[in-house]
Design an enzyme around this catalytic site. Structure first.
Site, PDB file in Angstrom:
ATOM      1  N   LYS A  36       1.192  -1.245  -0.061  1.00 35.45           N
ATOM      2  CA  LYS A  36       0.039  -0.092   0.080  1.00 35.45           C
ATOM      3  C   LYS A  36       0.876   1.105   0.035  1.00 35.45           C
ATOM      4  O   LYS A  36       1.893   1.415   0.697  1.00 35.45           O
ATOM      5  CB  LYS A  36      -1.126   0.003   1.388  1.00 35.45           C
ATOM      6  CG  LYS A  36      -2.049   0.765   1.132  1.00 35.45           C
ATOM      7  CD  LYS A  36      -3.279   0.414   2.130  1.00 35.45           C
ATOM      8  CE  LYS A  36      -4.563   1.449   2.096  1.00 35.45           C
ATOM      9  NZ  LYS A  36      -5.763   1.000   2.740  1.00 35.45           N
ATOM     10  N   GLU A  56     -20.074  -4.237   9.822  1.00 33.63           N
ATOM     11  CA  GLU A  56     -21.000  -3.379  10.525  1.00 33.63           C
ATOM     12  C   GLU A  56     -22.213  -4.183  10.939  1.00 33.63           C
ATOM     13  O   GLU A  56     -22.569  -3.982  12.248  1.00 33.63           O
ATOM     14  CB  GLU A  56     -21.726  -2.083   9.631  1.00 33.63           C
ATOM     15  CG  GLU A  56     -20.723  -1.045   9.215  1.00 33.63           C
ATOM     16  CD  GLU A  56     -19.703  -1.505   8.178  1.00 33.63           C
ATOM     17  OE1 GLU A  56     -20.061  -2.609   7.605  1.00 33.63           O
ATOM     18  OE2 GLU A  56     -18.822  -0.673   7.841  1.00 33.63           O
ATOM     19  N   ARG A 104     -26.072  -0.838   6.390  1.00 33.24           N
ATOM     20  CA  ARG A 104     -26.004  -2.151   6.364  1.00 33.24           C
ATOM     21  C   ARG A 104     -26.659  -2.896   7.398  1.00 33.24           C
ATOM     22  O   ARG A 104     -27.062  -3.991   7.447  1.00 33.24           O
ATOM     23  CB  ARG A 104     -24.490  -2.489   6.422  1.00 33.24           C
ATOM     24  CG  ARG A 104     -23.841  -1.994   5.261  1.00 33.24           C
ATOM     25  CD  ARG A 104     -23.252  -3.358   4.664  1.00 33.24           C
ATOM     26  NE  ARG A 104     -22.811  -2.960   3.302  1.00 33.24           N
ATOM     27  CZ  ARG A 104     -21.822  -3.334   2.773  1.00 33.24           C
ATOM     28  NH1 ARG A 104     -20.874  -4.102   3.269  1.00 33.24           N
ATOM     29  NH2 ARG A 104     -21.556  -3.102   1.364  1.00 33.24           N
TER      30      ARG A 104
HETATM   31  C1  TPP Z   1     -19.168  -1.099   4.336  1.00 31.31           C
HETATM   32  C2  TPP Z   1     -18.161  -0.281   4.611  1.00 31.31           C
HETATM   33  N1  TPP Z   1     -17.467   0.039   5.583  1.00 31.31           N
HETATM   34  C3  TPP Z   1     -16.416   0.817   5.841  1.00 31.31           C
HETATM   35  C4  TPP Z   1     -16.041   1.512   4.596  1.00 31.31           C
HETATM   36  C5  TPP Z   1     -14.837   2.265   4.646  1.00 31.31           C
HETATM   37  N2  TPP Z   1     -13.623   1.738   4.030  1.00 31.31           N
HETATM   38  C6  TPP Z   1     -12.992   2.176   2.692  1.00 31.31           C
HETATM   39  S1  TPP Z   1     -11.906   1.323   2.035  1.00 31.31           S
HETATM   40  C7  TPP Z   1     -11.797   0.471   3.608  1.00 31.31           C
HETATM   41  C8  TPP Z   1     -10.534  -0.627   3.630  1.00 31.31           C
HETATM   42  C9  TPP Z   1     -10.404  -1.555   2.763  1.00 31.31           C
HETATM   43  O1  TPP Z   1      -9.455  -2.322   2.873  1.00 31.31           O
HETATM   44  P1  TPP Z   1      -8.875  -3.201   1.592  1.00 31.31           P
HETATM   45  O2  TPP Z   1     -10.083  -3.916   1.213  1.00 31.31           O
HETATM   46  O3  TPP Z   1      -7.900  -3.994   2.188  1.00 31.31           O
HETATM   47  O4  TPP Z   1      -8.268  -2.293   0.530  1.00 31.31           O
HETATM   48  P2  TPP Z   1      -7.027  -1.329   0.487  1.00 31.31           P
HETATM   49  O5  TPP Z   1      -7.714   0.065   0.757  1.00 31.31           O
HETATM   50  O6  TPP Z   1      -6.124  -1.635   1.543  1.00 31.31           O
HETATM   51  O7  TPP Z   1      -6.548  -1.473  -0.717  1.00 31.31           O
HETATM   52  C10 TPP Z   1     -12.685   0.808   4.625  1.00 31.31           C
HETATM   53  C11 TPP Z   1     -12.861   0.287   5.775  1.00 31.31           C
HETATM   54  C12 TPP Z   1     -16.525   1.083   3.367  1.00 31.31           C
HETATM   55  N3  TPP Z   1     -16.094   1.613   2.150  1.00 31.31           N
HETATM   56  N4  TPP Z   1     -17.834   0.256   3.414  1.00 31.31           N
END
Ligand code: TPP
Length: 626
Positions: free
Chosen positions: A282, A367, A395
């Site tokens: 990342k 959630e 959700r």
């Molecule tokens: C239902 C929901 N909860 C929280 C989020 C906030 N959110 C956006 S990206 C993320 C982390 C995603 O992590 P990952 O899938 O590993 O992707 P990365 O950013 O590390 O590439 C979160 C918690 C969201 N988009 N949707």
């Protein structure tokens, strides 16, 4: 000298680039991303990490025929660059500019709109079934991060795709990070696979050596591979997926384009679901983001040289006040626990997590689970505070209703980013929570007019032995900070300004929910300049509504104006309107709310103006009625 990126102007152009130039193109893409995102803000670290992965996918797929589904969608910037949308980055996330997420209406290369996490495998599963029914032959690929894989829906989808007898490729982009550190058993499992992979040489060597032994060695290898014992895990990584019926390939280097291309070609040949586990970094290529990927997950405009945010917000935000108050509550009441679904930083729970680690629970991007987990803790004698963004709490509607409210359990929901959030757009606006919360029996719903009042409401909620939701917006409340804060009494609104004796003229009552109190004061100044008397009521409670204050306002004023940053349907205004109808009150009522539609991306104020939640428009509406 013209760059290679200059030659990428429409989908599939990347296929004209020679393999020898891939690394240079990746560099140019990172350079482009860094400049555009540092100017406009947006999601950075995930995109920097997904450059080679996206290039490999674009070399493999044929757009728009093939379907590529990005989970969450915040990491689709490189996909946008490679599908003819470079120009869009100059208006990234601005009103009428390019969205920061995949949008079908923006490009036919965006197979599905996303924004919330953990949907991609379900969508891909559906697309595969549609392909089967229609007899198509397009490739279908879902890209999901290790964080998004912690979501329940992703697990449900994995459970289902194992039985497919048609090709579906799931690319697991494992950067060992959610926004913050990834948590849970799946994260540990992936970490184990990654660290085992460090022994690839040894294992490969062992297998090769055994294979070389005539007869016996080959038999041993075959037996080991077939057996269900733990040794199999030693030889075949990703057994969890294999056991679900999904072929596992990996882990492979997510910054090695050729390796990924080979894996994708291999996966495409299998008539079933295949998961390719790619390991990426990342923030790759930008030191500040590699060091602090959380900070650069989503950023405001920043100085490229230093990584410093250019216009850090001043004043105390609602989130900061929530954060500070959680420390007070944690100190005062040992039964208080903090719960987050993968958002410890965004919600402000991190300070509590640091001070009271044993009372802090990050359950992953889950959630639904977070809410029912909190219900369980409440049933076990604790008082959970679930800190969550309004949009993501959507959700967990049934969990709130079924698991918390039927049992009337003491869970406090700290619903942050309620109202218009701005640049993340339709998937992230928090304009539905009053509608989906206020009608649930047993649930008290409150909204503070200022950060100061948020603090009081949190103390109040912590003293309640029933469920309470407090919804508050993104940003600060400087305009209303100095206003009086009466003690909070159950179900009672706060009358901030009384119209006084207005027998001679007209009188308007402005009943405002939460941050719209500031708007009410602007309207008051304007109306009073014209001799119109104005009362201002801070609603405080959206459920239950303060019937007696509202009825007395209706009696003493010519017009009652309700103000809220929520869609009109199911919102506060409708509840007030229903009260007036039930009580046969004959008063003009103007419902200042957001009309019922999805709100695109843009600056918060731009959107408020656009959707009628501004001084001019409301002033006009009031004048017309008067
Ligand atoms: C239902 C929901 N909860 C929280 C989020 C906030 N959110 C956006 S990206 C993320 C982390 C995603 O992590 P990952 O899938 O590993 O992707 P990365 O950013 O590390 O590439 C979160 C918690 C969201 N988009 N949707």
């Amino acid at each position: 000298m013209a760059g290679i990126l200059d030659r990428i102007n429409q989908p599939n152009d990347i296929k004209e680039v020679s393999p020898a130039q891939y690394n240079r193109l990746a560099k140019e893409i990172r350079h482009f991303l860094l400049h555009r995102v540092s100017e406009h803000g947006g999601h950075l670290a995930s995109n920097l990490g997904a450059v080679e992965l996206t290039m490999a996918l674009h070399l493999f797929l044929d757009f728009p025929k093939d379907k590529l589904i990005w989970d969450v969608g915040h990491q689709a910037y490189v996909h946008k660059i490679l599908t003819g949308r470079k120009e869009g980055f100059y208006s990234l996330r601005e009103y009428e500019g390019m969205s920061g997420f995949p949008k079908r209406k923006e490009s036919e290369c965006d197979a599905f709109d996303t924004g919330h996490s953990s949907t991609s495998i379900s969508v891909a599963n559906g697309l595969v079934s549609a392909r089967e029914l229609s007899g198509g032959d397009e490739k279908i690929v879902a890209v999901i991060g290790d964080g998004a894989l912690s979501g329940g829906m992703a697990m449900e989808a994995l459970n289902n795709v194992g039985k497919l007898d048609s090709n579906l490729i799931i690319v697991l982009n494992d950067n060992n990070m959610s926004i913050s550190e990834n948590v849970g058993g799946m994260a540990n499992y992936l970490a184990k696979i990654r660290s085992n992979a460090a022994y690839t040489g040894f294992k490969g060597g062992l297998e090769e050596a055994l294979n070389k032994l005539p007869e016996v060695g080959t038999k041993i290898v075959r037996r080991l591979k077939q057996s269900k014992d733990s040794l199999k895990h030693f030889f075949i990584r990703g057994m969890y997926f294999e056991d679900l019926g999904i072929t596992y390939i990996g882990p492979i280097d997510g910054h090695d384009i050729e390796q990924m291309r080979r894996a994708l070609e291999t996966a495409a040949k299998m008539p079933k679901a295949v998961l390719i586990h790619v390991v990426t970094k990342k923030g790759k290529g930008y030191e500040p983001a590699e060091t602090d990927p959380g900070k650069f997950h989503g950023v405001e405009p920043f100085a490229l040289k230093t990584g410093e945010v250019l216009r850090p917000s001043t004043g105390v935000s609602y989130t900061k006040m929530f954060s500070d108050t959680m420390l007070e509550l944690g100190e005062e009441n040992k039964k208080i626990v903090g719960v987050t679904a993968a958002m410890p930083t965004g919600t402000g729970l991190m300070a509590f997590a640091k001070r009271y680690p044993e009372r802090f629970f990050d359950v992953g991007i889950a959630e639904e689970h977070a809410v029912t987990f909190a219900a369980g803790m409440a049933a076990g004698g604790y008082h959970p505070v679930v800190a969550v963004y309004s949009t993501f709490l959507q959700r967990a509607y049934d969990q709130i209703l079924h698991d918390v409210c039927i049992g009337n359990l003491p869970v406090t929901f700290a619903v942050d980013r309620a109202g218009i959030v701005g640049r993340d757009g339709e998937t992230h606006q928090g304009v539905f929570d009053l509608s989906y919360l206020a009608h649930i029996p047993n649930l008290t719903v409150m909204a503070p007019k200022s950060t100061v009042e948020l603090r009081d409401m949190m103390h109040y909620a912590a003293s309640c032995n029933f469920p309470v939701a407090i919804r508050y917006p993104r940003g600060t409340s400087e305009d209303t900070d100095g206003l009086s804060v009466e003690e909070i009494r159950y179900g009672e609104a706060e009358v901030l300004e009384s119209a006084g004796n207005h027998i001679a003229g007209k009188a308007v009552a402005l009943v405002a929910v939460g941050n719209t109190v500031a708007l009410a004061y602007k309207l008051k100044a304007r109306l009073e300049a014209e001799g119109i008397s104005v009362s201002i009521v801070n609603a405080r409670f959206v459920a239950p509504i303060d019937e007696s204050t509202l009825l007395s306002m209706a009696k003493n004023h010519d017009v009652v104006v309700t103000l809220e940053e929520n869609v009109a349907r199911g919102g506060y205004g409708e509840r007030v309107s229903a009260l007036f109808m039930e009580e046969n009150v004959n008063v003009r009522h103007i419902a200042g709310a957001i009309s019922n539609q999805f709100i695109e991306h843009g600056g918060q104020q731009t959107l408020r103006d656009l959707y009628g939640l501004n001084e001019d428009e409301l002033y006009q509406r009031i004048r017309e009625v008067l």
